[in-house]
Design a protein around this motif. Sequence first.
Motif, PDB file in Angstrom:
ATOM      1  N   SER A 141      23.239  58.075 -30.158  1.00  7.77           N
ATOM      2  CA  SER A 141      22.321  57.176 -30.796  1.00  7.77           C
ATOM      3  C   SER A 141      21.811  55.811 -29.861  1.00  7.77           C
ATOM      4  CB  SER A 141      23.504  56.796 -31.947  1.00  7.77           C
ATOM      5  OG  SER A 141      24.569  55.951 -31.432  1.00  7.77           O
ATOM      6  N   ARG A 142      22.644  55.526 -28.844  1.00  6.41           N
ATOM      7  CA  ARG A 142      22.471  54.545 -28.047  1.00  6.41           C
ATOM      8  C   ARG A 142      21.328  54.316 -26.946  1.00  6.41           C
ATOM      9  NH1 ARG A 142      27.907  55.429 -28.223  1.00  6.41           N
ATOM     10  NH2 ARG A 142      27.805  56.439 -25.925  1.00  6.41           N
ATOM     11  N   HIS A 143      19.949  53.600 -27.191  1.00  8.25           N
ATOM     12  CA  HIS A 143      19.033  54.134 -26.287  1.00  8.25           C
ATOM     13  C   HIS A 143      18.617  52.927 -25.450  1.00  8.25           C
ATOM     14  CE1 HIS A 143      18.466  57.489 -28.672  1.00  8.25           C
ATOM     15  NE2 HIS A 143      18.731  56.746 -29.614  1.00  8.25           N
ATOM     16  N   THR A 144      18.822  52.695 -24.708  1.00 14.62           N
ATOM     17  CA  THR A 144      18.733  51.733 -23.500  1.00 14.62           C
ATOM     18  C   THR A 144      17.715  51.984 -21.864  1.00 14.62           C
ATOM     19  OG1 THR A 144      21.092  50.940 -22.461  1.00 14.62           O
ATOM     20  CG2 THR A 144      20.574  50.317 -24.140  1.00 14.62           C
ATOM     21  N   GLU A 145      16.829  50.915 -22.000  1.00 10.86           N
ATOM     22  CA  GLU A 145      16.876  51.456 -19.946  1.00 10.86           C
ATOM     23  C   GLU A 145      17.826  51.869 -19.115  1.00 10.86           C
ATOM     24  OE1 GLU A 145      15.286  47.849 -18.298  1.00 10.86           O
ATOM     25  OE2 GLU A 145      13.823  47.276 -19.235  1.00 10.86           O
ATOM     26  N   GLY A 146      18.981  51.786 -19.215  1.00 10.76           N
ATOM     27  CA  GLY A 146      19.972  52.445 -18.553  1.00 10.76           C
ATOM     28  C   GLY A 146      20.659  53.462 -19.262  1.00 10.76           C
ATOM     29  N   THR A 147      20.013  54.110 -20.325  1.00 11.44           N
ATOM     30  CA  THR A 147      20.374  55.645 -20.563  1.00 11.44           C
ATOM     31  C   THR A 147      19.997  56.154 -19.869  1.00 11.44           C
ATOM     32  OG1 THR A 147      19.936  54.882 -22.970  1.00 11.44           O
ATOM     33  CG2 THR A 147      19.946  57.148 -23.323  1.00 11.44           C
ATOM     34  N   PRO A 148      19.419  57.205 -19.499  1.00  8.69           N
ATOM     35  CA  PRO A 148      18.789  58.304 -18.897  1.00  8.69           C
ATOM     36  C   PRO A 148      20.306  58.418 -18.033  1.00  8.69           C
ATOM     37  CG  PRO A 148      16.663  57.563 -19.657  1.00  8.69           C
ATOM     38  CD  PRO A 148      18.377  56.540 -19.696  1.00  8.69           C
TER      39      PRO A 148
ATOM     40  N   GLU B 281      23.344  56.735 -18.162  1.00  6.70           N
ATOM     41  CA  GLU B 281      24.618  56.788 -19.025  1.00  6.70           C
ATOM     42  C   GLU B 281      24.745  58.153 -19.353  1.00  6.70           C
ATOM     43  OE1 GLU B 281      23.994  53.685 -21.487  1.00  6.70           O
ATOM     44  OE2 GLU B 281      24.696  52.611 -20.546  1.00  6.70           O
ATOM     45  N   ARG B 282      23.898  58.952 -19.664  1.00  2.00           N
ATOM     46  CA  ARG B 282      23.693  60.573 -20.544  1.00  2.00           C
ATOM     47  C   ARG B 282      24.158  61.159 -19.062  1.00  2.00           C
ATOM     48  NH1 ARG B 282      19.466  60.474 -25.274  1.00  2.00           N
ATOM     49  NH2 ARG B 282      20.356  58.643 -26.328  1.00  2.00           N
ATOM     50  N   HIS B 283      23.215  60.549 -17.946  1.00  5.37           N
ATOM     51  CA  HIS B 283      23.908  61.965 -16.198  1.00  5.37           C
ATOM     52  C   HIS B 283      24.969  61.702 -16.689  1.00  5.37           C
ATOM     53  CE1 HIS B 283      23.295  63.161 -12.826  1.00  5.37           C
ATOM     54  NE2 HIS B 283      24.498  62.211 -12.354  1.00  5.37           N
TER      55      HIS B 283
ATOM     56  N   LEU C 184      19.199  66.569 -22.627  1.00  7.73           N
ATOM     57  CA  LEU C 184      19.318  65.213 -23.089  1.00  7.73           C
ATOM     58  C   LEU C 184      19.385  63.864 -22.814  1.00  7.73           C
ATOM     59  CD1 LEU C 184      22.236  66.540 -25.607  1.00  7.73           C
ATOM     60  CD2 LEU C 184      19.910  66.760 -25.704  1.00  7.73           C
ATOM     61  N   ALA C 185      18.676  63.032 -21.235  1.00 10.79           N
ATOM     62  CA  ALA C 185      18.411  62.364 -21.119  1.00 10.79           C
ATOM     63  C   ALA C 185      17.597  61.714 -21.748  1.00 10.79           C
ATOM     64  CB  ALA C 185      18.265  62.447 -19.424  1.00 10.79           C
ATOM     65  N   HIS C 186      16.798  61.587 -22.129  1.00  9.78           N
ATOM     66  CA  HIS C 186      15.856  61.504 -22.550  1.00  9.78           C
ATOM     67  C   HIS C 186      15.505  61.217 -23.658  1.00  9.78           C
ATOM     68  CE1 HIS C 186      14.473  59.501 -18.550  1.00  9.78           C
ATOM     69  NE2 HIS C 186      14.143  61.022 -17.728  1.00  9.78           N
ATOM     70  N   SER C 187      16.463  61.879 -24.819  1.00 12.65           N
ATOM     71  CA  SER C 187      16.036  62.353 -26.151  1.00 12.65           C
ATOM     72  C   SER C 187      16.406  61.311 -26.894  1.00 12.65           C
ATOM     73  CB  SER C 187      17.529  63.584 -26.411  1.00 12.65           C
ATOM     74  OG  SER C 187      17.224  63.266 -27.636  1.00 12.65           O
ATOM     75  N   SER C 188      15.647  60.936 -28.082  1.00 10.29           N
ATOM     76  CA  SER C 188      15.392  60.144 -28.860  1.00 10.29           C
ATOM     77  C   SER C 188      16.660  60.221 -29.864  1.00 10.29           C
ATOM     78  CB  SER C 188      13.640  59.422 -28.540  1.00 10.29           C
ATOM     79  OG  SER C 188      13.457  60.993 -29.345  1.00 10.29           O
ATOM     80  N   GLU C 189      17.133  61.465 -30.257  1.00 13.96           N
ATOM     81  CA  GLU C 189      17.749  61.535 -31.233  1.00 13.96           C
ATOM     82  C   GLU C 189      18.758  61.125 -31.365  1.00 13.96           C
ATOM     83  OE1 GLU C 189      19.421  65.463 -31.261  1.00 13.96           O
ATOM     84  OE2 GLU C 189      18.730  66.265 -29.872  1.00 13.96           O
ATOM     85  N   PRO C 190      18.667  60.288 -33.189  1.00 14.40           N
ATOM     86  CA  PRO C 190      19.072  59.049 -33.464  1.00 14.40           C
ATOM     87  C   PRO C 190      20.712  59.554 -33.391  1.00 14.40           C
ATOM     88  CG  PRO C 190      17.764  60.581 -35.375  1.00 14.40           C
ATOM     89  CD  PRO C 190      18.081  60.935 -33.930  1.00 14.40           C
ATOM     90  N   ASN C 191      21.025  59.768 -33.554  1.00 12.27           N
ATOM     91  CA  ASN C 191      22.376  60.517 -34.093  1.00 12.27           C
ATOM     92  C   ASN C 191      23.684  61.450 -32.758  1.00 12.27           C
ATOM     93  OD1 ASN C 191      22.321  59.020 -36.994  1.00 12.27           O
ATOM     94  ND2 ASN C 191      21.642  61.191 -36.934  1.00 12.27           N
ATOM     95  N   GLY C 192      23.562  62.158 -32.969  1.00  6.25           N
ATOM     96  CA  GLY C 192      24.116  62.765 -31.265  1.00  6.25           C
ATOM     97  C   GLY C 192      23.976  64.866 -31.513  1.00  6.25           C
TER      98      GLY C 192
END
Length: 367
Positions: A24-31, A33-35, A65-73
Amino acid sequence: MDLAFLHPLYEHPGPWASVYVDTSRHTEGTPHERHLTAQALARELAGQGCDEATCGAVRSALEELAHSSEPNGRALFARAGEVVLDPSLARAPLRDSALWAPLPHTAPLLELAGEDPVCVVAYIDRRGADFELRTALGRRDAGTVSGRQHPIHRTSTVDWSERRFQLKVENTWEHNATEVADALAVCQEETGADLLILVGDDRERRAVHDRLPRRLHERVVEAPHGSGSRLLDEDVEQARAEHVRRRAERELERFLAAREPGEDGRAGAVEGVPALVEAAREHRIDELLIRPDGPDAHREVWIGEDPDQLAVRRTDLKILGEQNSWPARADDALIRSAVATGAVALSVTPATDDSPSGGLGALLRWA
């Protein structure tokens, strides 16, 4: 919740890796963080004894899912180096988690994926209505109804000569309300909507509500907005939450009524792990009620290779002729049995009642 989509999980033996991850979190650092999340969850599985191939499959799926825009999970269920099922979630999990166990840990899906009602919002006025479909993925137009356009407005006079005209106006309103109700019923059937939200002035909303088929009345919510307004996302979420709560309370009422013995001395509902295990072995569970935070949900039971091979004690399985057995969570074992017999399951967390005892109960197909 219809559990049919879980069938692939029970066509293969375990053990299983079960992962729930928040997207659900989408920022510049998201990829990045997901890695890091993918690596951390894979290490967590390895620490629980998960084989290297399955850890790698989970890590790769999470990396995607690193660049996924899924809203929840997303939930991931993997075994033998393969991700077998990866459903999107209707709401974000409270935290990322990973579990390696004999059965897939499916119980959280009842709250994270099972109760996100599809809604049709009907914006109603005297001329007709516009329909809007709301799902977890967004919104889209779902049709328009244009009824009779004249006469629509009543005159301000009360002279006897105007009564015929006033009657025509009333007939137009009633005709248009019937057309809107008929179209809304068709729209609900085509979309499978769980909830119908009526927006408009009091009279128009009530006229449409009264003309809907009785089977749809429990699905209807009337929004406190005037004609022409558009519902905000928070308005829809509030209506959805109220719908989920009402449904859970209705099922609990059914459960409480069925729990009392009938004239034959038998009850149509059971609670507690021993009674539920017995009902599951006999394929009698029609609807499984689970409160995930209940003490019985994570209670240990014993399972065999087949869904109806479960018992409170390991020795009980041997008496039943099952030579291989493994410990499992009670909620996950009962869900496996429910999937195999075509039963449904429901989280009763939204309801205010504390039943069923221990957090697990069931309505039975027969007593």
